[in-house]
Design a protein around this motif. Sequence first.
Motif, PDB file in Angstrom:
ATOM      1  N   TRP A 201       0.834  -1.201   0.000  1.00 43.87           N
ATOM      2  CA  TRP A 201       0.000   0.000   0.000  1.00 43.87           C
ATOM      3  C   TRP A 201       0.869   1.251   0.000  1.00 43.87           C
ATOM      4  O   TRP A 201       0.502   2.260  -0.616  1.00 43.87           O
ATOM      5  CB  TRP A 201      -0.928  -0.002   1.214  1.00 43.87           C
ATOM      6  N   GLY A 204       1.993   2.117  -3.298  1.00 42.04           N
ATOM      7  CA  GLY A 204       0.865   2.629  -4.062  1.00 42.04           C
ATOM      8  C   GLY A 204       0.661   4.119  -3.926  1.00 42.04           C
ATOM      9  O   GLY A 204       0.061   4.753  -4.799  1.00 42.04           O
ATOM     10  N   VAL A 210      -3.366   4.462  -8.274  1.00 41.86           N
ATOM     11  CA  VAL A 210      -3.497   3.557  -7.131  1.00 41.86           C
ATOM     12  C   VAL A 210      -3.697   4.346  -5.841  1.00 41.86           C
ATOM     13  O   VAL A 210      -4.475   3.948  -4.970  1.00 41.86           O
ATOM     14  CB  VAL A 210      -2.264   2.634  -7.029  1.00 41.86           C
ATOM     15  N   ALA A 213      -7.306   5.157  -5.437  1.00 45.87           N
ATOM     16  CA  ALA A 213      -8.082   3.998  -5.002  1.00 45.87           C
ATOM     17  C   ALA A 213      -7.843   3.704  -3.525  1.00 45.87           C
ATOM     18  O   ALA A 213      -8.789   3.429  -2.764  1.00 45.87           O
ATOM     19  CB  ALA A 213      -7.720   2.783  -5.847  1.00 45.87           C
ATOM     20  N   LEU A 214      -6.591   3.772  -3.084  1.00 47.60           N
ATOM     21  CA  LEU A 214      -6.273   3.516  -1.678  1.00 47.60           C
ATOM     22  C   LEU A 214      -6.930   4.539  -0.765  1.00 47.60           C
ATOM     23  O   LEU A 214      -7.444   4.196   0.305  1.00 47.60           O
ATOM     24  CB  LEU A 214      -4.757   3.535  -1.475  1.00 47.60           C
ATOM     25  N   MET A 241      -7.503  -0.394 -13.707  1.00 48.25           N
ATOM     26  CA  MET A 241      -7.451  -0.295 -12.252  1.00 48.25           C
ATOM     27  C   MET A 241      -6.944  -1.596 -11.630  1.00 48.25           C
ATOM     28  O   MET A 241      -6.054  -1.601 -10.784  1.00 48.25           O
ATOM     29  CB  MET A 241      -8.830   0.053 -11.693  1.00 48.25           C
ATOM     30  N   ARG A 244      -3.079  -2.184 -12.519  1.00 51.14           N
ATOM     31  CA  ARG A 244      -2.161  -1.257 -11.843  1.00 51.14           C
ATOM     32  C   ARG A 244      -2.106  -1.544 -10.343  1.00 51.14           C
ATOM     33  O   ARG A 244      -1.033  -1.530  -9.729  1.00 51.14           O
ATOM     34  CB  ARG A 244      -2.607   0.189 -12.081  1.00 51.14           C
ATOM     35  N   PHE A 245      -3.251  -1.765  -9.739  1.00 52.34           N
ATOM     36  CA  PHE A 245      -3.304  -2.032  -8.298  1.00 52.34           C
ATOM     37  C   PHE A 245      -2.530  -3.308  -7.969  1.00 52.34           C
ATOM     38  O   PHE A 245      -1.736  -3.344  -7.024  1.00 52.34           O
ATOM     39  CB  PHE A 245      -4.761  -2.160  -7.855  1.00 52.34           C
ATOM     40  N   VAL A 249       0.641  -2.702  -5.574  1.00 49.51           N
ATOM     41  CA  VAL A 249       0.350  -3.092  -4.189  1.00 49.51           C
ATOM     42  C   VAL A 249       0.684  -4.557  -3.930  1.00 49.51           C
ATOM     43  O   VAL A 249       0.958  -4.943  -2.796  1.00 49.51           O
ATOM     44  CB  VAL A 249      -1.129  -2.799  -3.850  1.00 49.51           C
ATOM     45  N   PRO A 253      -7.348  -5.347  -5.679  1.00 46.84           N
ATOM     46  CA  PRO A 253      -7.997  -4.344  -4.827  1.00 46.84           C
ATOM     47  C   PRO A 253      -8.919  -4.933  -3.762  1.00 46.84           C
ATOM     48  O   PRO A 253      -8.897  -4.505  -2.605  1.00 46.84           O
ATOM     49  CB  PRO A 253      -8.783  -3.484  -5.826  1.00 46.84           C
ATOM     50  N   TYR A 256      -6.947  -6.576  -0.950  1.00 46.36           N
ATOM     51  CA  TYR A 256      -6.415  -5.558  -0.052  1.00 46.36           C
ATOM     52  C   TYR A 256      -7.509  -5.017   0.859  1.00 46.36           C
ATOM     53  O   TYR A 256      -7.291  -4.828   2.067  1.00 46.36           O
ATOM     54  CB  TYR A 256      -5.779  -4.408  -0.842  1.00 46.36           C
TER      55      TYR A 256
END
Length: 318
Positions: A201, A204, A210, A213-214, A241, A244-245, A249, A253, A256
Motif C-alpha cells: 500500500w 501505491g 493507485v 483507489a487507496l 485499475m 495497476r493495483f 500493491v 484491490p 487488499y
Amino acid sequence: MDPLSQFLTGPRAQSAFALRVVMDPPFAIDVQDGAALTVIVAVRGQAWITAEGSAPRSLHQGQAATVRGTAPYHVADAPEREPTVVIDAEQSCRTPTGEHLELTMSQGVRTWGNSPDGATVLLIGSYQSAAAAGQLVASALPTVAIFTETEVDPVLLGLLERELTRPGLGQESALDRVLDLLLLHLLRVCVQRAEFPVPSWAAGTNDPLVARALALLHADPAAPWTVAELARRAHVSRANMAARFQTVVGQPPMTYLTNWRLALAADRLASSSATTALIAAEVGYSNAFTFSAAFTRVYGTSPTSYRRGQVSPAHRIN
C-alpha cells in the motif's frame, strides 16, 4: 486514515521498548525478542545486522536501520561473530548457555552493554505488538533496510538520544512519540526511493491512480466497494485499475480491502468491548457469521479467541 496513521494512533502502538546499547568489540547479540518491527540508530561506531534470509548489512555512525518481522536477527561488530548474548521475549538477556545478564550488563537507566563508554553506541526502539494495522505498516518495508546519513533526520536522532539519556516527566510517552516520528520519517524515505523494493500500500502512494483507489478504501472501508466503482471514481477502465493495483500493491484491490477491513477489526477487538456483530458492521460485513469466517480464514483463529489474546504469532497478514 491509512495503515500508518491507524497504527500510530492505535492503542497498541503505545509503550514501544527503547534502549541505549553501549558496546566495545568484540560483541554479537542474538535478538530473539519477537518484536514486530525494530528501529536501530548508530550514534557512534558501527555494527552489522544479519537477519534470516537477508545478507549482512553494515550500519555506520549517523545511519539508521529497520528490521521487520518476528524472526531472530544478529547485531554484531563483525558479520561472522558468534553470539555471546541472547535477547529473549520481554527483553530479558542471557548468555547462549542460559546465564542471566540483566544486572551484569546494566549501565544505568535505559542503557545496557558491555562497557559504560563503548566504541559503538546504538539506540534501539522496538514495537513489540503485532497490532494488525502495524503488520500492514511493516509489510511496506524489506526485512532489513539501511538509511544513510543524508536520509536520516538528525533532529529526530537527537531527540531520541536526549529522551533516552535524560529521564524526566512523561519520558515513556515522549519516547513513544519520537519513535513514531522516526518510523514515519524512515517509511517515507523508503517509499520515495526510486528502487522501492516491496509492492505494498505504501508503494501505491507513489502511483496517482493507485493512490486515489487507496484513499477511497481507507476513507470508507465499510462501503460496498467493487473494482468497477473504484475505476469509475478514478476515471479509468476496470481492467486498468485491477492491473495497476495488482502490480504496485502486490494484491488485487478487493483482497487488499479484505485485509484492511480485518486489520481494523482486529485492532477493535483488542482495544474495545464492542460486540463482534458491531465490529463486523463497522468494517463492512453484513453479519457476524460472515465476518467471523473471513477473520478466521486470515488470522487462523476466531474473533473471540483473538480478543482473548490467543492468536498465534505465526498468523500474520502479508
